[in-house]
Design a protein around this motif. Structure first.
Motif, PDB file in Angstrom:
ATOM      1  N   THR A 302      -0.520 -40.279 -15.517  1.00 21.40           N
ATOM      2  CA  THR A 302       0.710 -40.276 -16.311  1.00 21.40           C
ATOM      3  C   THR A 302       1.760 -41.092 -15.580  1.00 21.40           C
ATOM      4  N   GLU A 303       2.370 -42.013 -16.306  1.00 23.72           N
ATOM      5  CA  GLU A 303       3.425 -42.841 -15.724  1.00 23.72           C
ATOM      6  C   GLU A 303       4.662 -41.989 -15.429  1.00 23.72           C
ATOM      7  N   LEU A 304       5.284 -42.240 -14.282  1.00 20.03           N
ATOM      8  CA  LEU A 304       6.434 -41.429 -13.863  1.00 20.03           C
ATOM      9  C   LEU A 304       7.583 -41.471 -14.865  1.00 20.03           C
ATOM     10  N   GLN A 350       4.878 -42.986  -7.244  1.00 21.02           N
ATOM     11  CA  GLN A 350       3.738 -43.587  -7.931  1.00 21.02           C
ATOM     12  C   GLN A 350       4.145 -44.060  -9.317  1.00 21.02           C
ATOM     13  N   TYR A 351       3.395 -45.009  -9.820  1.00 21.59           N
ATOM     14  CA  TYR A 351       3.507 -45.348 -11.239  1.00 21.59           C
ATOM     15  C   TYR A 351       2.696 -44.320 -12.034  1.00 21.59           C
ATOM     16  N   ASP A 352       1.413 -44.176 -11.714  1.00 24.60           N
ATOM     17  CA  ASP A 352       0.557 -43.182 -12.368  1.00 24.60           C
ATOM     18  C   ASP A 352       0.150 -42.106 -11.380  1.00 24.60           C
ATOM     19  N   GLY A 384       8.179 -52.224 -12.087  1.00 23.72           N
ATOM     20  CA  GLY A 384       9.372 -51.587 -11.530  1.00 23.72           C
ATOM     21  C   GLY A 384      10.178 -50.690 -12.441  1.00 23.72           C
ATOM     22  N   CYS A 385       9.655 -50.365 -13.655  1.00 24.62           N
ATOM     23  CA  CYS A 385      10.476 -49.533 -14.543  1.00 24.62           C
ATOM     24  C   CYS A 385      10.730 -48.161 -13.935  1.00 24.62           C
ATOM     25  N   CYS A 386       9.648 -47.544 -13.391  1.00 25.26           N
ATOM     26  CA  CYS A 386       9.805 -46.197 -12.816  1.00 25.26           C
ATOM     27  C   CYS A 386      10.741 -46.250 -11.607  1.00 25.26           C
ATOM     28  N   THR A 387      10.707 -47.363 -10.861  1.00 24.79           N
ATOM     29  CA  THR A 387      11.573 -47.524  -9.697  1.00 24.79           C
ATOM     30  C   THR A 387      13.040 -47.418 -10.103  1.00 24.79           C
TER      31      THR A 387
HETATM   32 ZN   LIG Z   1       7.902 -46.549 -15.630  1.00 26.51          ZN
END
Ligand SMILES: [Zn+2]
Length: 644
Positions: A302-304, A350-352, A384-387
């Protein structure tokens, strides 16, 4: 006595500062919410939760703008020529609440700089944001930021700026309709439109919301005839199967019900969650999407962004709908997958994340679409979206612990150490102090301090799993406490009144993919503690990308009494230290027995397909230690179990 004018002004100012900002309730034609969000800053974290926010402030959240190119002073959202899309607003959406909840001058100065640029650079036609951005979507995020900032600071520029922006958008949408991400994420803007309408009553805002809904994606229809019942296949992935869009969309029908007043919308909100659960829920409490629908195997990820956006959705769903089970869901997401995807020091993420995550390396895995970096702990693994976006998770959770009741009292939506200051009972200021180490312990104490004796309700969410919950008021047991409801205590509250809650945390077993077993206790899910060998892959000073290799075996089947798991599990409480969400700092350990399962091996760098349970193994019986999911960065969460 004559008070000098300057002194009087000073006194009035300090009185004005001390008084809690008012709660803004729904204005007709909106139906009433079950509960109302308190203005940002009304709830303050304490105890372990405050330390967690301080860890975040000392980690990436407090420093990323100092070195990450997407957020450096060249950002379009600071008037530069750099990144001008979603990253600046995403960062602000977490930094603003973090700064004000911690009352941290350094972070407030940072956040203020970004927000002021938008406030001071609205164009003559009402447009906001960087000139080179032609996309409605990132502005939707900035609108959320502006509402938070207005609540925290009372800045008088926010409301007129939003009025002018919305008038501009209403006039422009026919010619420049919603596009790409904005089509799927329109409910987030509807939330800001509702926020402004409740403050101004300008009915053109209702027209704008209808236009957004008309141009936006029909999520309700997707879930009334749901076609995506497993892992999305090649050629199937689209923005409607995207996990972050789906996490954001969870709140669609609840928000839209305010505008439509159609009971079918209200019902659809919980129906959508049920459908997502049936086909994509993982034992950590989030839906699988790496980054499209990924089914129920615990080796999918799952993406953060989907974790923090899912939390934000549920926070608003519970306010509008008032379903106590949504509070259980919110706690499960906040206490498990949110910390589970971040290192203990919150310098990497993490991303996932995977429920069964036994190796974090730069390698190919069976994601639906994501790349080889996706389960590294790093600065911007995969993308970098989750970042930019993960910063909102903890602060918004803390801000949502308490809400206002429709009857001018207060309600506990989720539990963690905190204090809340609010105006109740038509004008009495009250502070509630919540002392607890929940979710690591089962008892919670709340001291009620009204400025004057006053009658008002306090609603206490009783978790669905707390079947033996007890509530006492000033030492006397309260009758009629039922799991899965809000328990209301309405009385004349006096300074020092004390509520004690005990939510006995029995060990529970839930059944998952291939009949596997997950162990829950209270709002925490427990995972096998695997030795973690952290190896720096790339230095990105002051951050870094990390691989984690297991230094102990992971392929165990549990030897538990499935009907009576309490009998098979020993609970060991450890101090709740400074870093509870780290393997060594885990505040609770569960001891269980299990046997190695030699045939369960790595496949494509993840734990291979789960052998269907029950299973048999000739290996010797061993004692295993389970720790909270959020503490275990390598872990097994969905276990095969042994025939007895
Ligand atoms: Zn993201």
């Amino acid at each position: 006595m004559r008070i000098p004018g300057a002194l009087l002004t000073l006194m009035l100012c300090s009185m004005a500062l001390a008084a809690p900002a008012p709660v803004v309730r729904n204005r007709a034609p909106f139906p009433p919410n079950a509960f109302y969000m308190l203005p940002l800053g009304a709830v303050k974290p304490e105890g372990w939760l405050k330390r967690q926010l301080q860890i975040q402030a000392a980690g990436l959240s407090g420093h990323i703008d100092e070195f990450w190119p997407s957020l450096t002073p060249d950002s379009g959202w600071l008037g530069g020529t750099g990144e001008s899309w979603e990253r600046g607003p995403y960062y602000m959406d977490g930094l603003v609440p973090l700064a004000f909840l911690l009352d941290d001058a350094r972070l407030k100065a940072k956040a203020g700089k970004w927000v002021r640029w938008t406030l001071e650079n609205q164009r003559a036609d009402g447009a906001i944001g960087p000139e080179k951005n032609k996309d409605w979507w990132p502005i939707m995020v900035m609108l959320k930021v502006l509402t938070e900032y207005q609540e925290a600071t009372g800045d008088a520029r926010v409301v007129p700026l939003m009025e002018k922006y919305f008038a501009h958008q209403l006039a422009s949408l026919e010619k420049q309709p919603l596009d790409k991400w904005a089509i799927y994420r329109w409910p987030d803007e509807a939330l800001s439109v509702a926020w402004l309408y409740n403050r101004t009553g300008d009915r053109r805002l209702l027209d704008l919301a209808r236009l957004l809904s008309k141009q936006g994606y029909n999520w309700r229809a997707q879930f009334e005839d749901f076609q995506f019942r497993g892992k999305a296949q090649k050629g199937e992935t689209a923005l409607k199967t995207h996990v972050v869009n789906n996490a954001m969309a969870l709140k669609t029908s609840a928000i839209w019900w305010l505008f439509s007043r159609d009971a079918a919308d209200r019902r659809a909100a919980l129906g959508q969650l049920e459908v997502m659960d049936r086909f994509h829920l993982l034992p950590n409490g989030v839906h699988a999407g790496d980054e499209h629908y990924a089914g129920r195997s615990p080796s999918q990820g799952t993406e953060l962004c989907a974790v923090v956006e899912g939390m934000f959705s549920v926070e608003h769903m519970i306010a509008i709908l008032g379903d106590a089970a949504l509070g259980d869901r919110l706690e499960k997401m906040a206490f498990n997958p949110l910390p589970g995807a971040c290192s203990g020091d919150m310098w990497s993420h993490q991303y996932d994340q995977q429920p069964n995550q036994v190796l974090c390396t730069l390698a190919k895995r069976d994601w639906t679409t994501n790349g080889d970096e996706s389960n590294l702990f790093g600065l911007e693994p995969n993308y970098g979206c989750c970042t930019a976006n993960f910063h909102q998770g903890w602060p918004k959770f803390a801000a949502s612990l308490w809400m206002a009741t429709a009857g001018d009292g207060l309600a506990a939506m989720a539990y963690a150490p905190s204090r809340v200051a609010a105006r109740v009972a038509g004008g009495v200021d009250v502070e509630l102090v919540e002392q607890t180490e929940y979710p690591f312990r089962d008892n919670i104490g709340i001291t009620v301090n009204p400025s004057a004796t006053a009658k008002f309700p306090i609603d206490l969410r009783v978790p669905g799993w707390a079947t033996e919950a007890r509530i006492a008021l000033n030492g006397k047991a309260v009758a009629g406490v039922r799991a899965g409801t809000f328990h209301r205590i309405e009385r004349r509250w006096m300074k020092g009144d004390r509520i004690e809650l005990v939510f006995p945390m029995k060990v529970r077993v839930s059944r998952w993919h291939q009949d596997s077993a997950a162990i829950d206790r209270g709002p925490l899910v427990y995972s096998l503690r695997i030795g973690e060998d952290w190896r720096k892959l790339r230095d990105k000073a002051p951050a870094a990308d990390w691989e984690i290799y297991p230094s102990t075996p992971w392929n165990y089947a549990l030897d538990i009494d499935m009907a009576n798991p309490e009998a098979s599990v020993e609970v060991v409480e450890k101090p709740v230290g400074d870093t509870p969400f780290s393997s060594q700092g885990a505040p609770v350990e569960l001891r269980v027995k299990g046997r190695r399962l030699e045939k369960w091996t790595l496949v494509n760098n993840s734990a291979g397909p789960l052998p269907p349970s029950p299973v048999a193994s000739p290996a010797p019986l061993e004692t295993l230690t389970l720790i909270p999911y959020g503490s275990a960065k390598l872990r097994v969460t969905a276990f095969p179990w042994l025939a007895r």
